[in-house]
Scaffold this motif. Structure first.
Motif, PDB file in Angstrom:
ATOM      1  N   ASP A 100       0.864  -1.395  -0.382  1.00 53.83           N
ATOM      2  CA  ASP A 100      -0.344  -0.242  -0.331  1.00 53.83           C
ATOM      3  C   ASP A 100       1.425   1.635  -0.315  1.00 53.83           C
ATOM      4  OD1 ASP A 100       0.564  -0.643   2.523  1.00 53.83           O
ATOM      5  OD2 ASP A 100      -0.337   0.015   3.534  1.00 53.83           O
ATOM      6  N   VAL A 101       2.028   1.302   0.560  1.00 53.62           N
ATOM      7  CA  VAL A 101       2.598   2.208   0.347  1.00 53.62           C
ATOM      8  C   VAL A 101       3.678   2.657  -0.389  1.00 53.62           C
ATOM      9  CG1 VAL A 101       4.177   3.117   2.261  1.00 53.62           C
ATOM     10  CG2 VAL A 101       2.970   2.163   3.129  1.00 53.62           C
ATOM     11  N   ILE A 102       4.037   1.224  -1.268  1.00 56.43           N
ATOM     12  CA  ILE A 102       5.129   1.560  -2.635  1.00 56.43           C
ATOM     13  C   ILE A 102       4.187   2.394  -3.604  1.00 56.43           C
ATOM     14  CG2 ILE A 102       6.027   0.473  -4.359  1.00 56.43           C
ATOM     15  CD1 ILE A 102       7.395   0.903  -1.771  1.00 56.43           C
ATOM     16  N   ALA A 103       2.660   1.684  -3.908  1.00 55.36           N
ATOM     17  CA  ALA A 103       1.910   2.123  -5.009  1.00 55.36           C
ATOM     18  C   ALA A 103       0.711   3.794  -4.394  1.00 55.36           C
ATOM     19  CB  ALA A 103       0.160   1.082  -4.201  1.00 55.36           C
ATOM     20  N   TYR A 104       1.072   3.753  -3.110  1.00 54.38           N
ATOM     21  CA  TYR A 104       0.795   5.112  -2.551  1.00 54.38           C
ATOM     22  C   TYR A 104       2.214   6.416  -3.063  1.00 54.38           C
ATOM     23  CZ  TYR A 104      -1.429   8.851   0.302  1.00 54.38           C
ATOM     24  OH  TYR A 104      -2.202   9.881   0.903  1.00 54.38           O
ATOM     25  N   ALA A 105       3.236   5.969  -3.091  1.00 49.94           N
ATOM     26  CA  ALA A 105       4.806   6.207  -3.711  1.00 49.94           C
ATOM     27  C   ALA A 105       4.618   6.482  -5.310  1.00 49.94           C
ATOM     28  CB  ALA A 105       6.111   6.039  -2.859  1.00 49.94           C
ATOM     29  N   ALA A 106       4.305   5.522  -6.063  1.00 51.10           N
ATOM     30  CA  ALA A 106       4.534   5.324  -7.314  1.00 51.10           C
ATOM     31  C   ALA A 106       3.290   6.061  -7.131  1.00 51.10           C
ATOM     32  CB  ALA A 106       3.839   4.017  -7.963  1.00 51.10           C
ATOM     33  N   HIS A 107       1.830   6.747  -6.934  1.00 47.49           N
ATOM     34  CA  HIS A 107       0.868   7.660  -7.218  1.00 47.49           C
ATOM     35  C   HIS A 107       1.291   8.791  -7.550  1.00 47.49           C
ATOM     36  CE1 HIS A 107      -3.067   8.153  -9.036  1.00 47.49           C
ATOM     37  NE2 HIS A 107      -3.287   9.040  -7.796  1.00 47.49           N
ATOM     38  N   ILE A 108       2.199   9.142  -5.973  1.00 50.07           N
ATOM     39  CA  ILE A 108       2.540  10.749  -6.106  1.00 50.07           C
ATOM     40  C   ILE A 108       3.610  10.757  -7.261  1.00 50.07           C
ATOM     41  CG2 ILE A 108       4.094  11.602  -4.890  1.00 50.07           C
ATOM     42  CD1 ILE A 108       3.028  10.559  -1.693  1.00 50.07           C
ATOM     43  N   ALA A 109       4.783  10.078  -6.898  1.00 51.85           N
ATOM     44  CA  ALA A 109       5.692  10.392  -8.771  1.00 51.85           C
ATOM     45  C   ALA A 109       5.147  10.750  -9.564  1.00 51.85           C
ATOM     46  CB  ALA A 109       6.760   9.098  -8.657  1.00 51.85           C
ATOM     47  N   ALA A 110       3.516   9.859 -10.288  1.00 50.89           N
ATOM     48  CA  ALA A 110       3.131  10.446 -11.303  1.00 50.89           C
ATOM     49  C   ALA A 110       2.690  11.617 -11.241  1.00 50.89           C
ATOM     50  CB  ALA A 110       2.173   9.304 -11.132  1.00 50.89           C
ATOM     51  N   LEU A 111       1.735  11.861 -10.338  1.00 47.87           N
ATOM     52  CA  LEU A 111       1.049  12.958 -10.564  1.00 47.87           C
ATOM     53  C   LEU A 111       1.569  13.733 -10.051  1.00 47.87           C
ATOM     54  CD1 LEU A 111      -1.315  12.795  -7.095  1.00 47.87           C
ATOM     55  CD2 LEU A 111      -1.936  12.708  -9.886  1.00 47.87           C
ATOM     56  N   SER A 167      -1.012  -0.672 -11.968  1.00 51.16           N
ATOM     57  CA  SER A 167      -2.591   0.016 -11.631  1.00 51.16           C
ATOM     58  C   SER A 167      -2.336   1.665 -10.741  1.00 51.16           C
ATOM     59  CB  SER A 167      -3.404  -0.310 -10.939  1.00 51.16           C
ATOM     60  OG  SER A 167      -3.348  -2.002 -11.698  1.00 51.16           O
ATOM     61  N   SER A 168      -1.430   2.035  -9.936  1.00 54.65           N
ATOM     62  CA  SER A 168      -1.436   3.441  -9.663  1.00 54.65           C
ATOM     63  C   SER A 168      -0.379   4.296 -10.057  1.00 54.65           C
ATOM     64  CB  SER A 168      -0.426   2.935  -8.007  1.00 54.65           C
ATOM     65  OG  SER A 168      -1.261   1.954  -6.944  1.00 54.65           O
ATOM     66  N   ALA A 169       0.525   3.673 -10.981  1.00 58.74           N
ATOM     67  CA  ALA A 169       0.625   5.120 -11.828  1.00 58.74           C
ATOM     68  C   ALA A 169      -0.346   5.214 -13.083  1.00 58.74           C
ATOM     69  CB  ALA A 169       2.084   4.724 -12.320  1.00 58.74           C
ATOM     70  N   PHE A 170      -1.621   6.153 -12.966  1.00 61.90           N
ATOM     71  CA  PHE A 170      -2.381   6.028 -14.423  1.00 61.90           C
ATOM     72  C   PHE A 170      -2.312   4.807 -15.575  1.00 61.90           C
ATOM     73  CE2 PHE A 170      -0.600  10.873 -14.373  1.00 61.90           C
ATOM     74  CZ  PHE A 170      -0.892  10.852 -12.410  1.00 61.90           C
ATOM     75  N   ALA A 171      -3.057   3.773 -14.517  1.00 60.26           N
ATOM     76  CA  ALA A 171      -3.326   2.403 -15.223  1.00 60.26           C
ATOM     77  C   ALA A 171      -2.605   2.334 -15.917  1.00 60.26           C
ATOM     78  CB  ALA A 171      -5.157   2.652 -15.573  1.00 60.26           C
ATOM     79  N   GLY A 172      -1.015   1.915 -15.690  1.00 58.23           N
ATOM     80  CA  GLY A 172      -0.033   2.101 -16.936  1.00 58.23           C
ATOM     81  C   GLY A 172       0.485   2.654 -17.741  1.00 58.23           C
ATOM     82  N   LYS A 173      -0.326   4.040 -17.915  1.00 56.83           N
ATOM     83  CA  LYS A 173      -0.077   5.506 -18.368  1.00 56.83           C
ATOM     84  C   LYS A 173       1.429   5.644 -18.119  1.00 56.83           C
ATOM     85  CE  LYS A 173      -4.277   5.832 -20.602  1.00 56.83           C
ATOM     86  NZ  LYS A 173      -5.480   4.691 -20.023  1.00 56.83           N
TER      87      LYS A 173
END
Length: 257
Positions: A187-198, A241-247
């Motif tokens: 859950d933490v790694i998914a959050y971190a990946a999403h932050i980087a994408a954002l 998925s957390s990185a913009f659905a693979g985008k």
């Protein structure tokens, strides 16, 4: 530009031709060229841990040319290093492999368990001077200095993108609110990946996640929504998925591999 590379680059339509060309250059280099997969060699261990701890087991590793030669021999997609290491090799190996300038670093001499941060050690101008395809930057989601680091890369990435450079963000969660085990929790790694994408990363680098759940509020969420994380392939899929659905492209790091 096969169909796979065209698909990946289509996810970056807001970027200028320079950024897109540099992403294609990385995707089309080395043994994985054209597959949509990447392997990047980052060599910043000397900054992080010191020269003896990093290189003494192999005396050749003190020489920056050793590492770039290794990347070339292995047919890797790109080579990432701090300013000084690239300055040693950039002219000799210009055009042979895409360079990524790591523009911030930490050192273990000034480590503070509750105040994780990195110093900015290079610039966009340095990356352009050395012929780099991208800049690399580390953030520590969960650190007391996380917001400062995010603000730093926002200013730097605006200049980099204007000049056609891609952005690679190392997103490594750590801080007093995250346990050591939690630094690699799914859950933490998914959050971190999403932050980087954002915050605008073109390529995101995270640690390979475990099946652990760190945040108590997430345990019910993962169970309720049947998010599968038992198998490594399932965890990788969840991060993508957390990185913009693979985008957004994601690189996974695991110590010892």
């Amino acid at each position: 530009m096969n169909s796979k590379i065209k698909e990946i680059i289509s996810y970056y339509d807001s970027d200028n031709p320079g950024v897109r060309s540099n992403l294609v250059k990385i995707l089309n280099h080395g043994k994985l060229a054209g597959t949509g997969h990447l392997v990047i060699l980052p060599v910043d261990q000397g900054f992080e841990h010191g020269p003896a701890k990093s290189f003494s087991m192999n005396k050749h590793a003190y020489d920056p040319e050793y590492h770039i030669s290794l990347a070339l021999e292995a047919g890797l997609s790109a080579y990432a290093a701090p300013l000084g290491m690239l300055e040693v090799v950039a002219a000799k190996y210009a055009g042979e492999i895409p360079f990524i300038l790591k523009i911030n670093s930490s050192n273990s001499l000034s480590a503070n368990s509750s105040d994780y941060d990195q110093a900015v050690t290079a610039s966009v101008e340095d990356a352009l001077r050395l012929g780099c395809s991208a800049i690399g930057f580390t953030i520590y989601p969960g650190s007391d200095r996380a917001n400062d680091m995010i603000e730093e890369i926002q200013k730097i990435s605006l200049e980099a993108k204007r000049n056609g450079l891609a952005i690679v963000i190392w997103s490594y969660p750590r801080g007093r609110g995250i346990s050591k085990k939690g630094e690699t929790a799914i859950d933490v790694i998914a959050y971190a990946a999403h932050i980087a994408a954002l915050i605008g990363a073109h390529i995101i680098k995270v640690k390979l996640p475990s099946s652990d759940l760190e945040l108590s509020e997430n345990k019910g969420v993962y169970e309720k929504n049947s998010i599968k994380v038992k198998l490594l392939a399932e965890r990788v899929h969840h991060i993508m998925s957390s990185a913009f659905a693979g985008k957004r492209m994601v690189l996974f790091f695991r110590r010892g591999i």
